[in-house]
Each structure stands twice: as C-alpha cells, then as structure tokens.
Design a protein around this motif. Structure first.
Motif, PDB file in Angstrom:
ATOM      1  N   UNK A   1      10.472  -7.463  -9.419  1.00 38.51           N
ATOM      2  CA  UNK A   1      11.586  -6.935 -10.189  1.00 38.51           C
ATOM      3  C   UNK A   1      12.460  -6.024  -9.367  1.00 38.51           C
ATOM      4  N   UNK A   2      13.773  -6.207  -9.435  1.00 40.25           N
ATOM      5  CA  UNK A   2      14.745  -5.386  -8.718  1.00 40.25           C
ATOM      6  C   UNK A   2      15.929  -5.087  -9.643  1.00 40.25           C
ATOM      7  N   UNK A   3      16.998  -4.545  -9.079  1.00 37.61           N
ATOM      8  CA  UNK A   3      18.185  -4.166  -9.846  1.00 37.61           C
ATOM      9  C   UNK A   3      19.433  -4.795  -9.239  1.00 37.61           C
ATOM     10  N   UNK A   4      20.394  -5.111 -10.091  1.00 37.88           N
ATOM     11  CA  UNK A   4      21.682  -5.586  -9.593  1.00 37.88           C
ATOM     12  C   UNK A   4      22.501  -4.401  -9.097  1.00 37.88           C
ATOM     13  N   UNK A   5      23.367  -4.664  -8.118  1.00 33.11           N
ATOM     14  CA  UNK A   5      24.150  -3.599  -7.517  1.00 33.11           C
ATOM     15  C   UNK A   5      25.580  -3.549  -8.017  1.00 33.11           C
ATOM     16  N   UNK A   6      26.462  -4.288  -7.356  1.00 31.83           N
ATOM     17  CA  UNK A   6      27.873  -4.310  -7.744  1.00 31.83           C
ATOM     18  C   UNK A   6      28.386  -5.745  -7.749  1.00 31.83           C
ATOM     19  N   UNK A   7      29.257  -6.038  -8.704  1.00 33.43           N
ATOM     20  CA  UNK A   7      29.964  -7.313  -8.706  1.00 33.43           C
ATOM     21  C   UNK A   7      30.954  -7.327  -7.550  1.00 33.43           C
ATOM     22  N   UNK A   8      30.993  -8.431  -6.802  1.00 32.34           N
ATOM     23  CA  UNK A   8      31.880  -8.541  -5.646  1.00 32.34           C
ATOM     24  C   UNK A   8      32.516  -9.921  -5.627  1.00 32.34           C
ATOM     25  N   UNK A   9      33.537 -10.060  -4.800  1.00 35.93           N
ATOM     26  CA  UNK A   9      34.148 -11.361  -4.554  1.00 35.93           C
ATOM     27  C   UNK A   9      34.099 -11.655  -3.060  1.00 35.93           C
ATOM     28  N   UNK A  10      33.965 -12.916  -2.730  1.00 36.67           N
ATOM     29  CA  UNK A  10      33.974 -13.372  -1.342  1.00 36.67           C
ATOM     30  C   UNK A  10      34.379 -14.833  -1.339  1.00 36.67           C
TER      31      UNK A  10
ATOM     32  N   UNK B   1      36.923 -16.144  -2.703  1.00 36.97           N
ATOM     33  CA  UNK B   1      37.437 -16.556  -3.993  1.00 36.97           C
ATOM     34  C   UNK B   1      36.366 -16.820  -5.033  1.00 36.97           C
ATOM     35  N   UNK B   2      35.123 -16.422  -4.746  1.00 34.10           N
ATOM     36  CA  UNK B   2      33.997 -16.670  -5.644  1.00 34.10           C
ATOM     37  C   UNK B   2      33.382 -15.333  -6.046  1.00 34.10           C
ATOM     38  N   UNK B   3      32.831 -15.250  -7.261  1.00 35.87           N
ATOM     39  CA  UNK B   3      32.188 -14.014  -7.717  1.00 35.87           C
ATOM     40  C   UNK B   3      30.703 -14.034  -7.376  1.00 35.87           C
ATOM     41  N   UNK B   4      30.193 -12.854  -7.008  1.00 41.49           N
ATOM     42  CA  UNK B   4      28.805 -12.685  -6.608  1.00 41.49           C
ATOM     43  C   UNK B   4      28.279 -11.369  -7.161  1.00 41.49           C
ATOM     44  N   UNK B   5      26.948 -11.205  -7.089  1.00 41.79           N
ATOM     45  CA  UNK B   5      26.318  -9.924  -7.376  1.00 41.79           C
ATOM     46  C   UNK B   5      25.637  -9.442  -6.102  1.00 41.79           C
ATOM     47  N   UNK B   6      25.966  -8.214  -5.703  1.00 43.99           N
ATOM     48  CA  UNK B   6      25.371  -7.606  -4.519  1.00 43.99           C
ATOM     49  C   UNK B   6      24.045  -6.948  -4.897  1.00 43.99           C
ATOM     50  N   UNK B   7      23.015  -7.145  -4.077  1.00 45.16           N
ATOM     51  CA  UNK B   7      21.728  -6.494  -4.298  1.00 45.16           C
ATOM     52  C   UNK B   7      21.054  -6.302  -2.941  1.00 45.16           C
ATOM     53  N   UNK B   8      19.745  -5.994  -2.940  1.00 46.50           N
ATOM     54  CA  UNK B   8      19.006  -5.713  -1.704  1.00 46.50           C
ATOM     55  C   UNK B   8      18.333  -6.970  -1.183  1.00 46.50           C
TER      56      UNK B   8
ATOM     57  N   UNK C   1      30.999  -9.072 -13.611  1.00 52.17           N
ATOM     58  CA  UNK C   1      32.112  -8.220 -14.046  1.00 52.17           C
ATOM     59  C   UNK C   1      32.012  -6.882 -13.334  1.00 52.17           C
ATOM     60  N   UNK C   2      33.147  -6.260 -13.080  1.00 56.66           N
ATOM     61  CA  UNK C   2      33.218  -5.049 -12.292  1.00 56.66           C
ATOM     62  C   UNK C   2      32.868  -3.787 -13.057  1.00 56.66           C
TER      63      UNK C   2
END
Length: 413
Positions: A211-220, A222-229, A267-268
């Motif tokens: 189990x971990x946590x989501x970080x920040x919504x990002x774009x790269x 032109x696509x949306x992603x979720x940043x994590x560890x 979402x941001x």
C-alpha cells in the motif's frame, strides 16, 4: 498488519525505510467536502500571527532564492555553496566560497528591496562537496546509508548502521564530515476514490499487495498521469484503490530519483485534512510547483497519516544508499516537535506548501520517499497501529520528477 519483508530488512540494516505497507484488513473511507486550510490547526513558528503570514513571507524568500539559483545555473558559478530560506527569521541566507561576482552582488542588491538577504562565507562550494560526496559513495562499500552536503558549505553529513565503520570510511575525506549516529532510512490512501483520481489517496499494488499513496496529478506528452514513488512498484504492474478499482498501469519509473508515473485519469487536487478529524475530508486545488530550500516549512499528506504540517527542510541533495538501490537528490525533513511527519503507507504522497493568498491552494513540492526508523514516534491519522511512523522523512523533490521525466508539468485544479 505485517510489514513487508523488504521493509523489515531495511529497518534492520539501515533504519531508513520505505514508507509503504503490506495490505491488511485496514479500512477507511471518506469523501471530499468543503475546502479548508490544511495548516490551520498547527502552531505557527517564528512568532507569526497566522500560517497565512508565514507562508506569505516564505513565498517571497523562495522567489528570491529561485532568482539566485537561476543566476548561478546560467553562469555556472563555482563559488556558490547553498541557500537557506528562513521565514521564521524573515531572512534569506546565501552561502558563497570566495568573492561573489559583481552580477550576484547586483542581484542581491535588487532582492534586498523586497526581502532581507545575507551573503555569508563558505569553506567549500556546492560543486566541491558534490564531487567529494560521489567519491565517498563509490568507496563506501555499503558503510554509508545517507550522505548530504551541508547547506552552509562547511562539509558533509553522513550516516551509517555501524557508526565506527562509517567513520573509518570517511576518515580520509577531503572535506570535514559529520557522522550521525542512529539515522536509519527505510521505504515509508485516501481510501475509496474514483476517477478522476486525486493526490494523497490510497493505492495498492495489485501484484505485490503493498500500500502506498498517490502524489500529484501531472501531464506529460499530452497525457494525464499520477506521480508517486518508484519503490512502490515496477513498470507493468497495476495500481488499484483499496476496494480493488483499477487506477491504471505503472508506465514509467526512475528508481534513483524514486519517482514513477501511473497512467490514469487524474485531477489537479490533493486530499487534505487534520489527521485527528477523519472524516470529514476535503481536497485543495494544486496551483503550481515550488523548489525546495533548507529552512522551508512544509506539509505532508500521505493517505495513512493524513495531512501533517509544521515540518521543516533540514537538508537537500541527500543520497541514500540502500542494499539494492541508491536514491539521489532527496530532501530531508523533520518535525521540530518530534511528532509524526510520515509513516508506512505514505510513500508517494504529497509534500506541499500553501499558496499564501488564502492558503487553501497548494504548491507541489515533492512526494514522500523514506522514513527514518530510528526516529520512531506514535502514528497518527487513519491507521495508528500495525505500522511505523517517524518524525524524520525524506522526499523526492519536484526537481527529481523533472529530471526523470523531461517535459512533465503539474496539473492544476
């Protein structure tokens, strides 16, 4: 709830552990509600009347520090040693080896119209310290678990599981070295979300059960992603929420910077709340990013611990040497009141600082990476038993994400 085997091994060997947990019978549910101030329950340092006043001063110092940093990068100044943004002292401190160039003097003069700036002497430059850091890492033979330059240019600070062995490995250093005893790093949602996914929520690795946590919504691209560890999983594995709903596949991971990208509809916004009051829960919009400087006051918002403020940056550009991987460019943060700053399950969660105009909007600063298991304290938040929490943590700053994934941009809300 059992700690996963790799976390247990790291806790014994290093004392610095990944902030992730094995999935057990833990259940917690909440839904976003009204926007609130994520720092309104914490004591304000420096004699400020409110957190809003502190972060307004901090933002001025950070913007001034950004201008100095940009000027140094543009010309590659060899004398630059480090910067401290100290809002509680209402001062920016710039450390420099030798004489400052005229253009830096001119810049400091302009900055002093808005913020107090002190230029102080340094024994060594950042370049000299980084070079010696790299040499010691190569020669450490596993005796060093973390190493970082002192922001004032005075030397290096290292830690190791065996204090005597660590001292012997750095005895021939070309710069002064402080050996810390008992610092032991190890790897460290919210609980039932839906697309678009927000930062600070719980996610599970479907392949490993961690189990971990989501970080920040990002774009790269032109696509949306979720940043994590990155230590939370491997490319090709799938991230789900605690109920089993698929968030998306892990598509990119950079182990040395400890950042990953999960392909997801995002979402941001980030979840924030007083961890003693869950539920209700709420989310704040992300409005940009911030660099990391020694002296800054920040908040963490892992899924297991909830939002924790009154955390201060103590060191940047920290290298953590694990038995399998080496993590670079991390930032060390501590709670001066020795209370929980992050714990297992919070890995990948947001590290943030409020935008000062209303402090209900957040700047993305980085994502939680490791906790120091030698600095254990009682856990707070959603899950207070069956995991390890610490008053000292390490996070991957936003610059690690931009280095790992050129072109990445934070998604604003």
């Amino acid at each position: 709830m059992k700690i996963p085997p790799i976390t247990a091994r790291l806790a014994v060997a290093l004392g610095v552990a990944f902030a992730m947990v094995a999935v057990g019978a833990v259940q917690a549910t909440a839904a976003p509600a009204a926007v609130k101030d994520a720092a309104d329950t914490a004591e304000v340092p420096g004699g400020f009347a409110s957190w809003k006043d502190l972060v307004a001063t901090q933002e001025k110092l950070v913007k001034a520090a950004d201008r100095v940093t940009a000027a140094v990068k543009t010309r590659g100044d060899t004398g630059f040693a480090g910067i401290v943004a100290a809002p509680e002292n209402r001062e920016l401190r710039v450390y420099w080896k030798g004489d400052t160039p005229e253009r830096i003097d001119d810049l400091v003069g302009r900055l002093r119209r808005d913020v107090p700036v002190s230029v102080l002497p340094a024994a060594y430059s950042a370049r000299e310290l980084e070079s010696e850091m790299n040499r010691l890492v190569r020669a450490s033979g596993g005796a060093i678990t973390s190493i970082a330059p002192n922001v004032d240019g005075s030397g290096l600070t290292v830690s190791g599981a065996d204090h005597g062995l660590t001292r012997s490995k750095v005895a021939g250093s070309a710069v002064p070295v402080t050996v810390e005893a008992g610092v032991t790093p190890a790897p460290a949602s919210r609980w039932n979300g839906d697309a678009p996914w927000l930062g600070g929520a719980a996610w599970r690795n479907a392949g490993t059960g961690l189990g971990c946590s989501t970080g920040f919504a990002v774009t790269l691209g032109g696509v949306s992603w979720m940043l994590s560890a990155a230590h939370c999983g491997s490319v090709g594995q799938t991230a789900t929420d605690p109920t089993g709903q698929v968030i998306g596949p892990i598509a990119y991971a950079n182990t040395s910077r400890d950042v990953m990208l999960i392909r997801a509809n995002t979402a941001g916004r980030v979840y924030n709340n007083d961890p003693a009051a869950t539920p209700p829960e709420f989310s704040n919009p992300v409005v940009g990013t911030s660099a990391s400087y020694v002296g800054m006051w920040l908040c963490t918002s892992g899924a297991y611990s909830g939002t924790v403020c009154l955390c201060q940056v103590k060191a940047i550009n920290v290298t953590i040497l694990g038995p399998r991987d080496t993590f670079r460019g991390l930032v060390r943060v501590e709670s001066p009141t020795y209370k929980n700053a992050a714990g297992q399950g919070d890995s990948g969660g947001p590290v943030e600082t409020p935008e000062p105009s209303g402090i209900t909007q957040q700047y993305a600063v980085g994502v939680i990476s490791l906790i120091d298991t030698s600095a254990q304290v009682p856990c707070t938040g959603y899950v207070v038993t069956g995991r390890v929490c610490s008053w000292r943590l390490y996070y991957a700053p936003w610059s690690n994400a931009t280095s790992a994934f050129p072109g990445i941009a934070v998604m604003t809300g």
